[in-house]
Each structure stands twice: as structure tokens, then as C-alpha cells.
Design a protein around this motif. Structure first.
Motif, PDB file in Angstrom:
ATOM      1  N   LYS A 172      18.259   6.555   5.494  1.00  0.00           N
ATOM      2  CA  LYS A 172      18.790   5.641   4.592  1.00  0.00           C
ATOM      3  C   LYS A 172      19.758   4.544   5.258  1.00  0.00           C
ATOM      4  CE  LYS A 172      18.470   7.651  -0.018  1.00  0.00           C
ATOM      5  NZ  LYS A 172      17.106   7.970   0.042  1.00  0.00           N
TER       6      LYS A 172
ATOM      7  N   VAL B 149      10.715  -1.027   6.103  1.00  0.00           N
ATOM      8  CA  VAL B 149      11.098   0.293   5.291  1.00  0.00           C
ATOM      9  C   VAL B 149      11.126   1.381   6.161  1.00  0.00           C
ATOM     10  CG1 VAL B 149      10.937   1.854   3.454  1.00  0.00           C
ATOM     11  CG2 VAL B 149      10.597  -0.757   2.991  1.00  0.00           C
TER      12      VAL B 149
ATOM     13  N   GLY C 284      16.725  -4.780   6.397  1.00  0.00           N
ATOM     14  CA  GLY C 284      15.985  -4.522   5.195  1.00  0.00           C
ATOM     15  C   GLY C 284      14.446  -4.980   5.273  1.00  0.00           C
TER      16      GLY C 284
ATOM     17  N   HIS D 254      11.705   6.422  12.435  1.00  0.00           N
ATOM     18  CA  HIS D 254      10.426   5.334  12.220  1.00  0.00           C
ATOM     19  C   HIS D 254       9.351   5.572  12.972  1.00  0.00           C
ATOM     20  CE1 HIS D 254       8.782   1.972  10.005  1.00  0.00           C
ATOM     21  NE2 HIS D 254       8.450   1.420  11.098  1.00  0.00           N
TER      22      HIS D 254
ATOM     23  N   SER E 266      10.499   5.162   7.962  1.00  0.00           N
ATOM     24  CA  SER E 266       9.721   6.136   7.454  1.00  0.00           C
ATOM     25  C   SER E 266      10.542   7.229   6.835  1.00  0.00           C
ATOM     26  CB  SER E 266       8.975   6.897   8.676  1.00  0.00           C
ATOM     27  OG  SER E 266       8.458   6.081   9.485  1.00  0.00           O
TER      28      SER E 266
ATOM     29  N   ILE F 149      15.054  -2.443  10.501  1.00  0.00           N
ATOM     30  CA  ILE F 149      15.216  -1.592   9.424  1.00  0.00           C
ATOM     31  C   ILE F 149      16.676  -2.000   8.722  1.00  0.00           C
ATOM     32  CG2 ILE F 149      15.815   0.767   9.049  1.00  0.00           C
ATOM     33  CD1 ILE F 149      13.596   1.401  11.141  1.00  0.00           C
TER      34      ILE F 149
ATOM     35  N   ASP G 260      23.244   2.175  -1.180  1.00  0.00           N
ATOM     36  CA  ASP G 260      22.011   2.274  -0.595  1.00  0.00           C
ATOM     37  C   ASP G 260      21.270   1.039  -0.627  1.00  0.00           C
ATOM     38  OD1 ASP G 260      19.571   2.857   0.229  1.00  0.00           O
ATOM     39  OD2 ASP G 260      19.198   4.710  -0.981  1.00  0.00           O
ATOM     40  N   TYR G 261      20.741   0.248   0.656  1.00  0.00           N
ATOM     41  CA  TYR G 261      20.259  -0.871   0.819  1.00  0.00           C
ATOM     42  C   TYR G 261      19.043  -0.581   1.496  1.00  0.00           C
ATOM     43  CZ  TYR G 261      23.774  -3.734  -1.572  1.00  0.00           C
ATOM     44  OH  TYR G 261      24.698  -4.243  -2.643  1.00  0.00           O
ATOM     45  N   THR G 262      18.444   0.717   1.473  1.00  0.00           N
ATOM     46  CA  THR G 262      17.215   0.837   2.350  1.00  0.00           C
ATOM     47  C   THR G 262      16.163   0.056   1.905  1.00  0.00           C
ATOM     48  OG1 THR G 262      17.979   2.959   2.112  1.00  0.00           O
ATOM     49  CG2 THR G 262      15.997   2.779   3.445  1.00  0.00           C
ATOM     50  N   GLY G 263      15.598  -0.763   2.674  1.00  0.00           N
ATOM     51  CA  GLY G 263      14.308  -1.664   2.373  1.00  0.00           C
ATOM     52  C   GLY G 263      14.609  -3.007   1.709  1.00  0.00           C
ATOM     53  N   LYS G 264      16.134  -3.349   1.664  1.00  0.00           N
ATOM     54  CA  LYS G 264      16.352  -4.457   0.831  1.00  0.00           C
ATOM     55  C   LYS G 264      17.005  -5.585   1.566  1.00  0.00           C
ATOM     56  CE  LYS G 264      17.491  -2.396  -3.579  1.00  0.00           C
ATOM     57  NZ  LYS G 264      18.482  -1.219  -3.896  1.00  0.00           N
ATOM     58  N   THR G 265      16.469  -6.685   1.684  1.00  0.00           N
ATOM     59  CA  THR G 265      16.871  -7.836   2.401  1.00  0.00           C
ATOM     60  C   THR G 265      18.111  -8.602   1.528  1.00  0.00           C
ATOM     61  OG1 THR G 265      15.137  -9.357   1.364  1.00  0.00           O
ATOM     62  CG2 THR G 265      14.626  -8.340   3.619  1.00  0.00           C
TER      63      THR G 265
END
Ligand SMILES: Nc1ncnc2c1ncn2[C@@H]1O[C@H](COP(=O)(O)OP(=O)(O)O)[C@@H](O)[C@H]1O
Ligand SMILES: [Mg+2]
Length: 243
Positions: free
Chosen positions: A63, A58, A55, A14, A60, A52, A70-75
Motif C-alpha cells: 500500500k 497498481v 498511482g 510487484h 501486486s 506505483i 491510502d492512495y494505492t493505485g490513485k493518480t
């Protein structure tokens, strides 16, 4: 990636918009029922990593997998307690705890059942009608933790959960939290700069250090007595790495 991982963090890097490179290729996993602590000095990037995983940021690159998805960037997947998790002053403990359930539009009776089911275990039954200004530091923490638990994620993510408390209260909370963790079979990721907290609460400790930060060492903690020779030896090694 093993199938039994509750959380799997894969090659997280990041950089903030100002170009500062904070996290350098972080990978680790947590198994169901485990408590893992990320231990590192202030300013190293722990809260960034927390955001991160929750979530909120996001990364850089890299995952975040929860239960192999895959829950990258999901709250909304993990239950999380931010570093400054303040109780709303104009709401009672009960009304604070009910917040995550209200957001999910749960029915009033269901909210009541859920809160009453756990309030004894969290030792706050007699505090439910009190406002935060009338609670001690330890009482506030127990209310915050039940509110976090009510988010109903299968992973609890806690950023410096007990740092604001005095030494004696903190140690009482550790004992209580270890009991709660095993009773409720929690899977937890704790983020802290406090070495004793990491040693007392975790099955595994990852040391986050260097700039940009990466995991420089991993310790398995089998004995939770911080006065045992075994644990004192680990503490020495951690101090040596972080000095
Ligand atoms: N939104 C942001 N933009 C730029 N830099 C940030 C931001 N948030 C935090 N930082 C910087 O990233 C570094 C790590 O911060 P943080 O993750 O809060 O560390 P810790 O929780 O370990 O104390 C610090 O130098 C901090 O100033
Ligand atoms: Mg922080």
C-alpha cells in the motif's frame, strides 16, 4: 506508522504480467519537508516504483499512504515528473507550465497569477514566451520543474530529474534546486542512479539493489559537501554495495 509521515510505502511487491518479479517487499517513509532519494542501478525497478507511488501502476501487493490516507493505485495526488518529461514543442514555456492548471479547469487569470508568482524563483521569467527548441538543457529542466510544481501535490516525485544534463549544468541545477527546496519547503522523493545527485540533494538515501529489488541499506546525509571526508566515506560504502 507515524502520523507525521508525508509518504509511507508499506510492503510493496510487484510482478509484471510476464511474471517477472521486480520489487520485493519495499517499505519506507518520508517526513514532511524531507528529501529522500532512492538510489539504484539502471534496470533495477526504480521507474516501476515511481509509477506505483504516482498511482499509475497498481502494485501486486502493498500500500501507498500519503498523509496517512491510502492512495494505492490513485493518480492526481502527488506532483510527479517522469524520467522523460518532455515539453510539448508547439507550446511556449508558459503554455507548457499552464497545462496541469488547465486540466484542473483553473481560470486564465488565476493561472497567470500562479505562473508569474513562481517564475522569478524558478529563474524562467524571461523564457516564458519561448518555445522548448529555443531553451538550453538547464532552462528546459527549470520549466519542467515549475510545470511539475503546478500540479500542486504536497509531495514532489522526480524520476532521474537531472540525468540528461552535462556535468557542469547538473551541478548548477543541484545548487539551485537545494535553494528552491528550502524556500518552498518541498517534500521530495528523487529517484536516480547518480550517486553524487543523491548525496547532494538528499537528507536520506535508500539503496535499491538485488533482483527482485529491495532496500539493502539506508544512509542519513547530514553534510552536503560531496568533497568532505564524511561524504566521501559514504560514497565509498555505496560504491561497495553497488559494485
Ligand atoms: N511494463 C513492463 N512489463 C514488463 N517488464 C517491465 C515493464 N516495465 C519495465 N519492465 C522491466 O522491469 C525492470 C525494471 O525496470 P524499471 O523500473 O524501468 O527500472 P529502472 O528505472 O531502475 O531502470 C526492467 O527489467 C524492465 O525491463
Ligand atoms: Mg528508470
Amino acid at each position: 506508522m507515524s502520523l507525521s509521515n508525508k509518504l509511507y510505502i508499506e510492503n510493496i511487491n510487484h510482478k509484471y504480467k510476464d511474471g517477472r518479479y521486480i520489487l520485493d517487499d519495499i517499505s519506507f517513509s518520508i517526513k514532511e519537508g524531507e528529501t529522500v532519494t532512492i538510489l539504484g542501478p539502471s534496470g533495477i525497478g526504480k521507474t516501476t516504483l515511481f509509477n506505483i507511488i504516482a498511482g499509475i501502476i497498481v502494485p501486486s501487493s502493498g500500500k501507498i499512504f500519503i498523509d496517512d490516507k491510502d492512495y494505492t493505485g490513485k493518480t492526481g495526488v502527488v506532483s510527479y515528473m517522469p524520467q522523460k518529461d518532455l515539453l510539448l514543442p508547439y507550446r511556449t514555456s508558459y503554455e507548457n507550465i499552464s497545462l496541469p492548471l488547465e486540466i484542473k479547469a483553473e481560470k486564465k487569470e488565476i493561472i497567470k497569477d500562479k505562473i508569474l508568482k513562481y517564475s522569478d524563483e524558478f529563474e524562467i521569467t524571461n523564457l516564458l514566451n519561448k518555445y522548448p527548441s529555443k531553451l538550453s538543457g538547464g532552462e528546459k529542466k527549470r520549466v519542467e520543474l515549475l510545470r511539475t510544481y503546478m500540479m500542486s501535490g504536497s509531495l514532489m516525485l522526480l524520476d532521474e530529474p537531472f540525468s540528461a544534463l552535462d556535468y557542469i549544468t547538473r551541478h548548477k541545477m543541484y545548487k539551485w534546486f537545494n535553494k528552491i527546496k528550502s524556500e518552498l519547503k518541498l517534500t521530495c522523493l528523487i529517484i536516480t542512479h547518480d550517486i553524487d545527485e543523491a548525496l547532494i540533494l538528499s537528507d536520506k538515501i535508500y539503496i535499491l539493489n538485488q533482483k527482485p529489488a529491495n532496500i539493502v541499506k539506508e544512509f542519513k546525509i547530514e553534510n552536503k559537501d560531496i568533497l568532505s571526508l564524511e561524504v566521501i566515506e559514504i560514497k565509498k560504502q555505496i560504491l561497495e554495495i553497488l559494485k
